[in-house]
Design a protein around this motif. Structure first.
Motif, PDB file in Angstrom:
ATOM      1  N   ASP A   1       0.844  -1.213   0.000  1.00  0.00           N
ATOM      2  CA  ASP A   1       0.000   0.000   0.000  1.00  0.00           C
ATOM      3  C   ASP A   1       0.874   1.256   0.000  1.00  0.00           C
ATOM      4  O   ASP A   1       0.595   2.226  -0.708  1.00  0.00           O
ATOM      5  N   GLU A   2       1.954   1.229   0.800  1.00  0.00           N
ATOM      6  CA  GLU A   2       2.855   2.391   0.831  1.00  0.00           C
ATOM      7  C   GLU A   2       3.512   2.581  -0.542  1.00  0.00           C
ATOM      8  O   GLU A   2       3.647   3.700  -1.039  1.00  0.00           O
ATOM      9  N   LYS A   3       3.903   1.458  -1.157  1.00  0.00           N
ATOM     10  CA  LYS A   3       4.542   1.553  -2.483  1.00  0.00           C
ATOM     11  C   LYS A   3       3.552   2.143  -3.495  1.00  0.00           C
ATOM     12  O   LYS A   3       3.914   3.023  -4.292  1.00  0.00           O
ATOM     13  N   GLU A   4       2.322   1.681  -3.437  1.00  0.00           N
ATOM     14  CA  GLU A   4       1.300   2.172  -4.361  1.00  0.00           C
ATOM     15  C   GLU A   4       1.084   3.677  -4.151  1.00  0.00           C
ATOM     16  O   GLU A   4       0.963   4.446  -5.114  1.00  0.00           O
ATOM     17  N   ALA A   5       1.058   4.090  -2.855  1.00  0.00           N
ATOM     18  CA  ALA A   5       0.825   5.508  -2.549  1.00  0.00           C
ATOM     19  C   ALA A   5       1.955   6.377  -3.118  1.00  0.00           C
ATOM     20  O   ALA A   5       1.690   7.426  -3.716  1.00  0.00           O
ATOM     21  N   VAL A   6       3.212   5.956  -2.958  1.00  0.00           N
ATOM     22  CA  VAL A   6       4.306   6.805  -3.466  1.00  0.00           C
ATOM     23  C   VAL A   6       4.376   6.756  -4.997  1.00  0.00           C
ATOM     24  O   VAL A   6       4.773   7.733  -5.636  1.00  0.00           O
ATOM     25  N   LYS A   7       3.928   5.632  -5.550  1.00  0.00           N
ATOM     26  CA  LYS A   7       3.875   5.529  -7.011  1.00  0.00           C
ATOM     27  C   LYS A   7       2.846   6.525  -7.561  1.00  0.00           C
ATOM     28  O   LYS A   7       3.106   7.268  -8.513  1.00  0.00           O
ATOM     29  N   THR A   8       1.695   6.557  -6.907  1.00  0.00           N
ATOM     30  CA  THR A   8       0.630   7.485  -7.307  1.00  0.00           C
ATOM     31  C   THR A   8       1.102   8.935  -7.184  1.00  0.00           C
ATOM     32  O   THR A   8       0.731   9.787  -7.988  1.00  0.00           O
TER      33      THR A   8
END
Ligand SMILES: NC(=O)c1ccc[n+]([C@@H]2O[C@H](COP(=O)([O-])OP(=O)(O)OC[C@H]3O[C@@H](n4cnc5c(N)ncnc54)[C@H](O)[C@@H]3O)[C@@H](O)[C@H]2O)c1
Length: 344
Positions: free
Chosen positions: A329-336
């Motif tokens: 989820d953290e990876k997805e958030a920083v990707k976004t």
């Protein structure tokens, strides 16, 4: 550079420490200069990175105190506010400085503020550090900050960016020793899995105490699975918050000790025993590839390898899945937020 050849160990090692004007930076640099990280035969050069004006001033004050200690191993101390200059020739990067979570700040705001810092530092490491650079990220959220830095460092193997979970490992060791009335030195094969956050999984199921399965020793002390899930795991995972409550401030000396132990093991070896480090997953133990997650690793001769001898039962798998999901989820958030670079 970090071989067992004593001739080469005597070459000075250049260490860039960020957040040098902060608490953990202060608690770390004197021990490095005293030889506690790389050994009493290895001279060190410290390059301190801070932000002006207050952080730089605090680093300048700390540098004056370093001078006043007249450490025999300390060859030089230089202070910078520019990451590219600070990482010039660095063999070791200790990335401690981070944007603190201030009142009213949402999680996404924190990720964004730190994303800016760690993408810049990753790029600077890629451009100016030495070829053998090894990085530990302490600043929170440590795992995701390390991932961001790695993703912006095309000239550095991503495996060289790691996150600190050794403090959690030490906390788990101490709690297990206290619960079984044994010494920490008797405990082997403990592990922290996942994120350096409250979702982490401190695993005692593979641990051995004085050569016996930790579970059996725990049972003899009246501690069953209920105790593991209801007392031990939350105690370790929420220890940081407990320290804040009791001490009135966050963990400092114990975090510094964790960071020093992390680097010492990586460079000088872990004596054949696993220690916990946040490292890039290549899919080991079913942990999704491409996130920096804590694993048990064995370090030898300047390298680390994930220990593949752990058994994961249903109980452990449930906890690992949860903490890995948080990392995803953290990876997805920083990707976004557009904070992930190309080089992972
Ligand atoms: N991974 C772990 O086990 C662990 C444990 C404890 C604390 N931490 C984290 O470590 C970090 C540091 O903690 P602390 O108590 O030393 O905090 P602190 O606030 O005392 O110090 C942080 C320092 O970093 C500096 N800084 C901020 N941005 C910077 C940048 N871009 N470049 C260089 N320096 C910068 C600040 O000026 C400050 O002096 C925090 O993020 C904290 O949450 C991690």
């Amino acid at each position: 550079m970090f071989t067992s050849d004593s001739q080469s160990q005597k070459k000075p090692v250049t260490i860039t420490l960020t957040g040098a004007g902060g608490q953990i930076g202060y608690a770390t640099m004197f021990r490095i200069a005293a030889g506690e990280m790389l050994g009493a035969d290895t001279p060190v050069r410290l390059r301190l990175l801070e932000i002006p004006p207050r952080g730089v001033k605090a680093a300048e004050g700390a540098a004056m105190e370093l001078e006043d200690c007249a450490f025999e191993l300390l060859e030089s101390v230089d202070i910078f506010d520019d990451p590219q200059q600070a990482f010039e020739g660095a063999n070791i990067g200790m990335l401690i400085g981070a944007h603190p979570r201030t009142a009213g700040m949402e999680r996404a705001d924190l990720l964004e503020a730190n994303g800016a810092i760690f993408s810049q530092q990753g790029a600077a490491i890629s451009k100016s550090a030495a070829d053998d650079i090894k990085v530990v990220v302490v600043g929170n959220p440590a795992n995701t900050n390390a991932l961001i830095a790695a993703s912006h460092a095309p000239d550095v193997p991503s495996e060289r960016f790691t996150a600190l979970t050794r403090l959690d490992h030490h906390r788990a060791l101490a709690q297990l020793a206290a619960a079984t009335n044994t010494r920490v030195s008797d405990i082997k094969k403990l592990a922290i899995w996942g994120n350096h956050s409250a979702s982490q999984y401190p695993d005692v199921f593979n641990a051995r105490i004085a050569g016996r399965a930790a579970r059996g020793v725990l049972r003899e002390h009246g501690k069953d699975e209920q105790w593991i899930s209801g007392v031990f795991i939350p105690k370790v995972a929420k220890r940081g918050a407990e320290i804040i409550e009791v001490r009135g401030g966050s963990s400092v000396a114990s975090a510094a000790h964790g960071a020093i132990s992390h680097m010492r093991s990586w460079i000088l070896g872990s004596g054949g025993e696993p220690v916990s480090m946040g490292v890039l997953s290549a899919g080991q133990y079913g942990v999704t590839e491409g996130i920096i997650s804590s694993f048990p690793v064995i370090c030898d001769n300047g390298c680390y390898e994930i220990d593949n001898s752990y058994e994961i039962d249903e109980f452990s798998q449930k906890y690992i899945d949860k903490t890995v999901q948080e990392l995803l989820d953290e990876k997805e958030a920083v990707k976004t937020l557009g904070l992930l670079g190309e080089s992972l």
